[in-house]
Scaffold this motif. Structure first.
Motif, PDB file in Angstrom:
ATOM      1  N   THR A  51     -17.422  44.700 -47.679  1.00 43.29           N
ATOM      2  CA  THR A  51     -16.387  43.849 -48.259  1.00 43.29           C
ATOM      3  C   THR A  51     -16.777  43.384 -49.655  1.00 43.29           C
ATOM      4  O   THR A  51     -15.988  43.479 -50.601  1.00 43.29           O
ATOM      5  CB  THR A  51     -16.126  42.644 -47.346  1.00 43.29           C
ATOM      6  OG1 THR A  51     -15.723  43.115 -46.059  1.00 43.29           O
ATOM      7  CG2 THR A  51     -15.023  41.771 -47.908  1.00 43.29           C
ATOM      8  N   SER A  61     -12.724  44.445 -35.017  1.00 46.47           N
ATOM      9  CA  SER A  61     -12.879  45.864 -35.316  1.00 46.47           C
ATOM     10  C   SER A  61     -11.515  46.369 -35.753  1.00 46.47           C
ATOM     11  O   SER A  61     -10.566  46.340 -34.966  1.00 46.47           O
ATOM     12  CB  SER A  61     -13.348  46.650 -34.088  1.00 46.47           C
ATOM     13  OG  SER A  61     -14.737  46.664 -33.957  1.00 46.47           O
ATOM     14  N   LEU A  62     -11.441  46.809 -36.997  1.00 46.60           N
ATOM     15  CA  LEU A  62     -10.185  47.349 -37.512  1.00 46.60           C
ATOM     16  C   LEU A  62     -10.377  48.846 -37.671  1.00 46.60           C
ATOM     17  O   LEU A  62     -11.111  49.301 -38.553  1.00 46.60           O
ATOM     18  CB  LEU A  62      -9.815  46.668 -38.826  1.00 46.60           C
ATOM     19  CG  LEU A  62      -9.622  45.154 -38.622  1.00 46.60           C
ATOM     20  CD1 LEU A  62     -10.753  44.397 -39.287  1.00 46.60           C
ATOM     21  CD2 LEU A  62      -8.285  44.696 -39.134  1.00 46.60           C
ATOM     22  N   SER A  96     -13.828  49.075 -39.590  1.00 44.85           N
ATOM     23  CA  SER A  96     -14.388  47.930 -40.304  1.00 44.85           C
ATOM     24  C   SER A  96     -14.733  46.897 -39.239  1.00 44.85           C
ATOM     25  O   SER A  96     -13.850  46.265 -38.658  1.00 44.85           O
ATOM     26  CB  SER A  96     -13.384  47.367 -41.314  1.00 44.85           C
ATOM     27  OG  SER A  96     -13.918  46.243 -41.981  1.00 44.85           O
ATOM     28  N   ASN A 147      -5.850  46.343 -34.882  1.00 42.36           N
ATOM     29  CA  ASN A 147      -6.875  45.322 -34.703  1.00 42.36           C
ATOM     30  C   ASN A 147      -7.415  45.370 -33.273  1.00 42.36           C
ATOM     31  O   ASN A 147      -6.645  45.398 -32.320  1.00 42.36           O
ATOM     32  CB  ASN A 147      -6.291  43.918 -34.939  1.00 42.36           C
ATOM     33  CG  ASN A 147      -6.059  43.623 -36.399  1.00 42.36           C
ATOM     34  OD1 ASN A 147      -5.625  44.480 -37.144  1.00 42.36           O
ATOM     35  ND2 ASN A 147      -6.317  42.392 -36.796  1.00 42.36           N
ATOM     36  N   TRP A 171     -10.118  36.544 -45.111  1.00 40.44           N
ATOM     37  CA  TRP A 171      -9.327  37.075 -43.991  1.00 40.44           C
ATOM     38  C   TRP A 171      -7.840  36.985 -44.348  1.00 40.44           C
ATOM     39  O   TRP A 171      -7.451  36.395 -45.366  1.00 40.44           O
ATOM     40  CB  TRP A 171      -9.639  36.291 -42.721  1.00 40.44           C
ATOM     41  CG  TRP A 171      -9.195  34.851 -42.770  1.00 40.44           C
ATOM     42  CD1 TRP A 171      -8.033  34.330 -42.280  1.00 40.44           C
ATOM     43  CD2 TRP A 171      -9.896  33.744 -43.368  1.00 40.44           C
ATOM     44  NE1 TRP A 171      -7.967  32.975 -42.530  1.00 40.44           N
ATOM     45  CE2 TRP A 171      -9.096  32.596 -43.200  1.00 40.44           C
ATOM     46  CE3 TRP A 171     -11.120  33.624 -44.040  1.00 40.44           C
ATOM     47  CZ2 TRP A 171      -9.474  31.338 -43.666  1.00 40.44           C
ATOM     48  CZ3 TRP A 171     -11.491  32.373 -44.512  1.00 40.44           C
ATOM     49  CH2 TRP A 171     -10.675  31.249 -44.319  1.00 40.44           C
ATOM     50  N   GLY A 173     -19.275  47.250 -42.520  1.00 39.89           N
ATOM     51  CA  GLY A 173     -19.318  45.836 -42.160  1.00 39.89           C
ATOM     52  C   GLY A 173     -20.528  45.517 -41.309  1.00 39.89           C
ATOM     53  O   GLY A 173     -21.385  46.368 -41.036  1.00 39.89           O
ATOM     54  N   ARG A 227      -3.360  51.387 -45.077  1.00 37.36           N
ATOM     55  CA  ARG A 227      -4.358  51.258 -44.018  1.00 37.36           C
ATOM     56  C   ARG A 227      -3.606  51.280 -42.682  1.00 37.36           C
ATOM     57  O   ARG A 227      -2.996  50.287 -42.294  1.00 37.36           O
ATOM     58  CB  ARG A 227      -5.151  49.953 -44.186  1.00 37.36           C
ATOM     59  CG  ARG A 227      -6.079  49.968 -45.377  1.00 37.36           C
ATOM     60  CD  ARG A 227      -6.791  48.644 -45.599  1.00 37.36           C
ATOM     61  NE  ARG A 227      -5.880  47.618 -46.064  1.00 37.36           N
ATOM     62  CZ  ARG A 227      -5.613  46.495 -45.422  1.00 37.36           C
ATOM     63  NH1 ARG A 227      -6.176  46.248 -44.245  1.00 37.36           N
ATOM     64  NH2 ARG A 227      -4.794  45.605 -45.921  1.00 37.36           N
ATOM     65  N   HIS A 283      -7.510  41.020 -49.139  1.00 35.83           N
ATOM     66  CA  HIS A 283      -7.713  41.123 -47.691  1.00 35.83           C
ATOM     67  C   HIS A 283      -9.086  41.752 -47.509  1.00 35.83           C
ATOM     68  O   HIS A 283      -9.356  42.858 -47.986  1.00 35.83           O
ATOM     69  CB  HIS A 283      -6.617  41.991 -47.080  1.00 35.83           C
ATOM     70  CG  HIS A 283      -6.675  42.077 -45.580  1.00 35.83           C
ATOM     71  ND1 HIS A 283      -7.802  41.799 -44.833  1.00 35.83           N
ATOM     72  CD2 HIS A 283      -5.740  42.449 -44.675  1.00 35.83           C
ATOM     73  CE1 HIS A 283      -7.559  41.982 -43.561  1.00 35.83           C
ATOM     74  NE2 HIS A 283      -6.315  42.378 -43.426  1.00 35.83           N
ATOM     75  N   ASP A 284      -9.972  41.074 -46.784  1.00 38.61           N
ATOM     76  CA  ASP A 284     -11.355  41.549 -46.695  1.00 38.61           C
ATOM     77  C   ASP A 284     -11.450  42.963 -46.140  1.00 38.61           C
ATOM     78  O   ASP A 284     -12.314  43.745 -46.565  1.00 38.61           O
ATOM     79  CB  ASP A 284     -12.223  40.575 -45.901  1.00 38.61           C
ATOM     80  CG  ASP A 284     -11.644  40.161 -44.557  1.00 38.61           C
ATOM     81  OD1 ASP A 284     -10.662  40.776 -44.103  1.00 38.61           O
ATOM     82  OD2 ASP A 284     -12.191  39.206 -43.956  1.00 38.61           O
ATOM     83  N   THR A 285     -10.551  43.338 -45.233  1.00 37.25           N
ATOM     84  CA  THR A 285     -10.590  44.705 -44.719  1.00 37.25           C
ATOM     85  C   THR A 285     -10.218  45.706 -45.804  1.00 37.25           C
ATOM     86  O   THR A 285     -10.807  46.792 -45.893  1.00 37.25           O
ATOM     87  CB  THR A 285      -9.654  44.869 -43.518  1.00 37.25           C
ATOM     88  OG1 THR A 285      -9.987  43.894 -42.536  1.00 37.25           O
ATOM     89  CG2 THR A 285      -9.779  46.252 -42.905  1.00 37.25           C
TER      90      THR A 285
END
Length: 492
Positions: free
Chosen positions: A439, A267-268, A262, A302, A84, A411, A298, A242-244
């Motif tokens: 991810t 939720s992104l 994601s 969020n 994260w 995800g 990106r 960054h995992d996203t």
């Protein structure tokens, strides 16, 4: 066999989330992408007298144990770490960690954010960083940390994946996709903002040189190699840490006209752009501009995400009212549509605790009756998330001047059929769901490209589309019912 030949190799992805960590191996090549879970371990925060902390030592031990398990499966070409964003460790002059890192859900950040905004101004911060205002952004956490005794001894700031990479290799660096979430990164220039760091009274020397996904990060230290059983000199490759950002790498899009969600704890939802959107309208809408792979942006916001559902389930479990997720989803499917709707981004939902009671409070404050069953709460959460996806993606399209033709949900949330179908229904756009392990796949793919096994970002995405299980949802039902629900939610 050369690792840079057009064949296959196995890579280890260390993928740490807010509730668990795992080490996954991936066999990757031009026509193959297969994941195997080597080890999974809990990520349990610790509440100390001075606040909520991450047990980063346990996370590192879990990482070592996972690499040890991965090594038993055969040769590993390299290792990559994603986690994260925003949280960090402070190191002293000897490289020692100054206390366990604070958790972004700790309640110390709100007042510090107010001080930073009073000093710099929200417009100036956004004009430089392009970052969505969230009270736990690194810039605010650092301001909260200044009052501690540790501050005077600090010499280096390392975000969590950079800290773990440092412990694996001894090398110090800052991966760019995660650095872009700090609020101290210049979104236009693509580097640390010296002016902003100086204005906030921080030391520029604390922020290490930036690395791009695919750059070498070092090789395993001798004692790490000995413990894990991996060969001395095994490389650690910088991934989109960054995992996203890693998840977006694995969006199985076949063209540029896509939006993504994601979906996990958060939720992104957003778009992939070639340049940041730094307008005042974008700031007022609270959109963020974070770096992706290959200089992409990106552009997203969020949304609270599946955290709402998981905290509800945790509360029900503690009361002895546990039901399996499949049972809850079945009850939600039968519950009355749009009976109760919430704003998922209310800050009251941010801390851990009794989520159903907080949902009740928001509903009653807006004149709505709380659900009378767990299935009703689940329907409330999922319909509200679908409406939040709709609102966010429509606003992103308007601000960026680009209309998407499809939504990719990746995800863990991509497994939730109700959420995916309701997102399609709410937005009026087709939804492709999967991969669930986006991810880890993105982590593996960046390593594979660094070793010459796949080509550019488009090639990586085509490989995901060819090799991973995907589900497709088309809009159904009465679009006007979702329009009315969205209008009702805006009035509450």
């Amino acid at each position: 066999m050369s690792l840079t030949s057009r064949s296959e190799a196995v890579f280890a992805a260390v993928d740490l989330g807010a509730t668990s960590g795992r080490v996954i191996t991936g066999r990757a090549g031009p026509e193959r992408l297969v994941l195997t879970e080597a080890h999974r371990f809990a990520n349990t925060p610790v509440r100390l007298p001075d606040g909520l902390r991450w047990d980063v030592l346990a996370l590192f031990q879990g990482t070592l144990d996972g690499l040890r398990a991965a090594a038993r499966g055969g040769p590993i070409a390299s290792v990559g770490i994603d986690t994260w964003a925003v949280d960090y460790g402070l190191l002293d002059a000897d490289g020692g960690l100054l206390g366990l890192p604070f958790h972004y859900r700790d309640d110390r950040n709100g007042k510090a954010a107010e001080r930073v905004l009073a000093e710099c101004g929200a417009r100036m911060l956004y004009a430089v960083s392009g970052l969505q205002h969230l009270p736990f952004n690194t810039v605010f956490q650092l301001a909260a940390h200044r009052a501690s005794a540790q501050w005077g001894a600090a010499r280096t700031v390392l975000l969590i994946p950079d800290l773990l990479t440092h412990w694996l290799t001894g090398a110090v660096g800052a991966e760019i996709t995660n650095a872009s979430t700090t609020g101290l990164f210049d979104a236009s220039a693509g580097g640390w903002s010296d002016a902003l760091i100086a204005r906030l009274g921080l030391e520029r020397s604390w922020f290490p040189p930036l690395r791009e996904p695919g750059d070498p990060a070092g090789t395993l230290l001798p004692h790490v190699a000995e413990y894990t059983g991996l060969p001395a000199g095994t490389p650690v490759t910088t991934v989109a840490s960054h995992d996203t950002a890693s998840a977006v790498v694995a969006v199985p899009a076949t063209g540029p006209g896509f939006a993504y969600v994601s979906c996990g704890t958060w939720s992104l939802a957003g778009l992939e752009l070639s340049a940041p959107v730094l307008t005042e309208e974008s700031r007022a809408a609270n959109f963020t501009n974070e770096r992706g792979v290959d200089g992409t942006v990106r552009y997203l916001r969020n949304i609270m995400g599946m955290w709402l559902l998981e905290e509800c389930r945790r509360t029900w479990d503690a009361r002895g009212e546990a039901s399996g997720l499949d049972v809850l989803l079945g009850e939600a499917a039968r519950a009355r549509p749009f009976a109760a709707l919430i704003d998922p981004d209310d800050e009251a939902f941010l801390p851990p605790g009794d989520m159903p009671s907080r949902i009740d409070a928001q509903l009653m404050s807006s004149g709505q009756a709380p659900p009378d069953s767990p299935g009703g709460y689940v329907r409330c959460v999922l319909e509200s998330l679908a409406l939040a996806h709709r609102r966010t993606l429509r606003e992103a399209a308007g601000l960026a001047g680009r209309e998407p033709d499809r939504i990719h949900v990746v995800g863990g949330g991509s497994r939730n059929e109700l959420l995916c179908q309701w997102t399609a229904d709410a937005t009026g756009l087709p939804v492709t769901a999967g991969p669930a392990e986006a991810t880890a796949l993105g982590n593996i793919l960046v390593q594979a490209r660094a070793h010459g096994l796949v080509d550019d970002l488009a090639d990586m995405r085509r490989l995901v589309a060819r090799t991973q299980e995907l589900r497709h949802y088309t809009p159904q039902g009465d679009q006007r019912a979702w329009d009315r629900a969205a209008a009702r939610l805006e009035r509450t």
